[in-house]
Design a protein around this motif. Structure first.
Motif: not given
Ligand code: TMP
Ligand code: ASP
Length: 265
Positions: A146-158, A161-167
């Motif tokens: 959904h996030i990439t299809a609707f343009g809320w964030a790109s795959p690279q941004e996701i 974001i996940m790397a930040l969330a883990i840190r």
């Protein structure tokens, strides 16, 4: 830019940029900055439940400052610049990505309900979930598709974001474990920050007992906003205890004042 000596603009003359449920954003003293003001309002279930809890904003401002300053110090980029007074902090203006990023270590809340897992079950690994920030829709859970299809964030941004969330999860888990608190889960938000022509994803909004689940290691006592969501009472006392254990407020002290008062130096 010199962020150390921001020009203080009296509250009445500041331009209000955005008002949320628990915070207000004002225009900052320099271009590219904002002032984030913590209110005492507590809401739950998409603001169906609302109360003003005196002292909550002051505590969240201090606790969130402590967490964001430490994240900055270990190289996790955030929007935070510095605290200005009891209720306000200076932040960098970012373009908020319309996702609530939830990281879970222990099953409770909506995960326990949705999947029928016993409350308090340690998860086999940390789980990251995304919710689309949209009050009208009740912040529905969404997938990367959904996030990439609707343009809320790109795959690279996701990925970022996940790397930040883990840190953030690793840092917070250790920080709280050190003071006898289990980080059960938390919610964070991210934003795009431009520096010249380079864009980075940074941690934004707040991280406080409003947006985390914190359980006492020994007693499993709740030290977070579930005290309000579940009508348990003692919210300010619990947040004060979190602040005390982190060494933010001294024993016997409760952050005073309803602010805003400019803190110098
Ligand atoms: P949940 O179990 O209700 O989905 O909540 C997961 C985590 O996210 C929990 O730490 C509380 C936090 N949270 C928010 O900060 N804001 C919200 O609107 C919701 C629903 C949860
Ligand atoms: N902050 C959200 C609201 O008002 C929900 C929550 O944190 O439970 O509605």
């Amino acid at each position: 830019m010199d962020f150390k000596t921001p020009r203080y603009i009296p509250m009445s003359r500041r331009r209000r940029i955005y008002e949320g449920k628990a915070k207000v954003l004002y225009e900052g003293p320099e271009p590219g900055t904002l002032i984030q003001h913590f209110k005492d309002d507590a809401t739950a279930f998409n603001a169906k439940k609302h109360e003003v809890i005196e002292g909550k904003g002051v505590l969240n401002n201090r606790i969130s400052e402590y967490i964001f300053q430490h994240l900055n110090d270990i190289g996790v980029p955030t929007h935070f610049i510095r605290r200005l007074n009891m209720r306000e902090q200076l932040i960098r203006e970012v373009e908020i990505i319309p996702l609530e990023v939830v990281v879970r270590n222990v099953a409770t809340g909506s995960l326990a309900t949705r999947l029928g897992i016993d409350e308090g079950t340690q998860l086999p690994r940390s789980i990251i979930e995304f919710y689309y920030k949209n009050d009208k829709l009740n912040d529905p859970m969404v997938s990367e598709e959904h996030i990439t299809a609707f343009g809320w964030a790109s795959p690279q941004e996701i990925d970022d974001i996940m790397a930040l969330a883990i840190r953030v999860n690793d840092f917070l888990s250790g920080l709280f474990l050190g003071v006898g608190i289990r980080l059960v889960d938390f919610k964070m938000e991210t934003g795009r920050l431009w520096e010249n022509d380079v864009m980075r994803i940074v941690v934004a909004d707040e991280i406080s007992p409003d947006s985390c689940r914190l359980w006492d290691i020994k007693t499993n006592d709740k030290m977070d906003k579930d005290r309000f969501r579940r009508d348990m009472g003692g919210l300010v006392e619990a947040y004060t205890e979190v602040a005390k254990r982190l060494g933010i407020v001294a024993d016997g002290e409760r952050p005073q004042g309803s602010g805003p008062v400019l803190v110098k130096g």
